[in-house]
Write a protein that holds these residues in place. Sequence first.
Motif, mmCIF file in Angstrom:
data_model
loop_
_atom_site.group_PDB
_atom_site.id
_atom_site.type_symbol
_atom_site.label_atom_id
_atom_site.label_comp_id
_atom_site.label_asym_id
_atom_site.label_seq_id
_atom_site.Cartn_x
_atom_site.Cartn_y
_atom_site.Cartn_z
ATOM 1 N N TYR A 120 -43.845 28.199 -6.348
ATOM 2 C CA TYR A 120 -42.508 27.353 -6.008
ATOM 3 C C TYR A 120 -42.483 27.433 -4.290
ATOM 4 N N VAL A 121 -42.618 28.596 -4.261
ATOM 5 C CA VAL A 121 -41.886 29.180 -2.686
ATOM 6 C C VAL A 121 -43.394 27.882 -1.667
ATOM 7 N N ASP A 122 -44.346 28.246 -2.756
ATOM 8 C CA ASP A 122 -45.187 27.804 -1.563
ATOM 9 C C ASP A 122 -45.460 26.298 -1.922
ATOM 10 N N ASN A 123 -45.116 25.623 -2.861
ATOM 11 C CA ASN A 123 -44.705 24.508 -2.933
ATOM 12 C C ASN A 123 -43.687 23.842 -1.732
ATOM 13 N N ILE A 124 -42.200 24.532 -1.432
ATOM 14 C CA ILE A 124 -41.953 24.052 -0.957
ATOM 15 C C ILE A 124 -42.654 24.085 0.978
ATOM 16 N N ARG A 125 -43.191 25.843 1.543
ATOM 17 C CA ARG A 125 -44.235 25.386 2.305
ATOM 18 C C ARG A 125 -44.677 23.670 2.486
ATOM 19 N N ASP A 288 -46.935 14.013 -1.764
ATOM 20 C CA ASP A 288 -46.056 14.657 -0.723
ATOM 21 C C ASP A 288 -45.316 15.005 -1.771
ATOM 22 N N ILE A 289 -44.724 15.181 -2.972
ATOM 23 C CA ILE A 289 -43.536 15.882 -4.048
ATOM 24 C C ILE A 289 -43.867 16.710 -5.099
ATOM 25 N N GLY A 290 -43.980 18.171 -4.821
ATOM 26 C CA GLY A 290 -44.790 18.888 -5.497
ATOM 27 C C GLY A 290 -42.998 18.882 -6.773
ATOM 28 N N PHE A 291 -43.554 19.284 -7.802
ATOM 29 C CA PHE A 291 -43.152 19.798 -9.069
ATOM 30 C C PHE A 291 -43.307 21.642 -9.560
ATOM 31 N N CYS A 292 -41.399 22.194 -9.869
ATOM 32 C CA CYS A 292 -42.762 23.282 -10.086
ATOM 33 C C CYS A 292 -41.882 23.647 -11.763
ATOM 34 N N MET A 293 -42.506 23.987 -12.418
ATOM 35 C CA MET A 293 -41.682 23.866 -13.937
ATOM 36 C C MET A 293 -41.811 25.640 -14.169
#
Length: 348
Positions: A120-125, A288-293
């Motif tokens: 999740y944090v890596d996707n936000i970066r 460019d959109i990340g999805f974290c489940m």
Amino acid sequence: MGITEETINVPAEHIRNVFGEFDNYIKMIERSLNVTIIPRGGSLKIIGSGQAASRACDVLEQLVNLSMNGTEITQQNVSYTIAMAEEDKAETVGQLHEDLICHTVAGRPIHPKTQGQKNYVDNIRRKMIVFGVGPAGTGKTYLAMAMAITAFKNNEVGRIILTRPAIEAGEKLGFLPGDLQSKIDPYLRPLYDALYEIMGADTFMRNMEKGLIEVAPLAYMRGRTLDNSFIVLDEAQNTTPAQMKMFLTRIGFGSKVIVTGDRTQKDLPRGQVSGLDVALKVLSGIDDIGFCMLTARDVVRHPLVQKIVNAYDHYEEQQQRRQTRGPRPQSAARGSARRRGVFHDDNS
């Protein structure tokens, strides 16, 4: 399978941290991995089957390394380390703790505590827009706030905007007293709590007075263009599709957006489709959109919360299976009743 013995050394100054109060952490490892652990001076003797003893030794080594790095070990650390060992996962809790996001105003480090949180944090970066979806206690909002404050302090964005839909959680609150800000504050209180803990009340108030931090209901976003901002939409499961589209189309240049939500805790009127559910389907193909489940494995609150989440998931799966099967045909029900001898036909 034969019984084997393993030995691990624990420095005296780390025994209390690794063992836990009243040796609670040692007892957790024994129960979970079916081993016996015997303290002997500055070492631990582990007795069990070959695989179980090896896993227990790995768990204890990770906890010792975590303690030696200055981390105060919690029950969540122990539970997650055991779970990873049971699945023979390569990642370690120590590696997760190396990813420091920031410190709270009290000096406590904030970092991902599970592999799901790390992703999740890596996707936000990496991504401009990230959807963080999961059950209560997985750190969706808290980590998003920590990342927003870090970006603000590093001058990566000029302001922080935090928003959520002002929807009552299953109960009618009536007409709240006070001015407009007083009426909406109860809905935004979880966001304020996280800001106070990470940033401090005084720093938050100063930046809010300058307009550099804004906490507002989602309805206030209409008609705006949000440039050079870190924007967090919380409780997104309570948005309508129109509200979600309105929010996502506010994004300007130099901005980053985090959308968090729990699809199992909707407070929308019966029959109303969630904007979060629609967005997950519509936007799934955009790079460019990340999805974290996030899942129950990523719950970092009290271990009982994880059990509650799992119990509800199991219950809802059963309900869905029953709905999918549908009611039994009447003829089948009659036949079953005859076989039990409880059905009486008036014409017999």
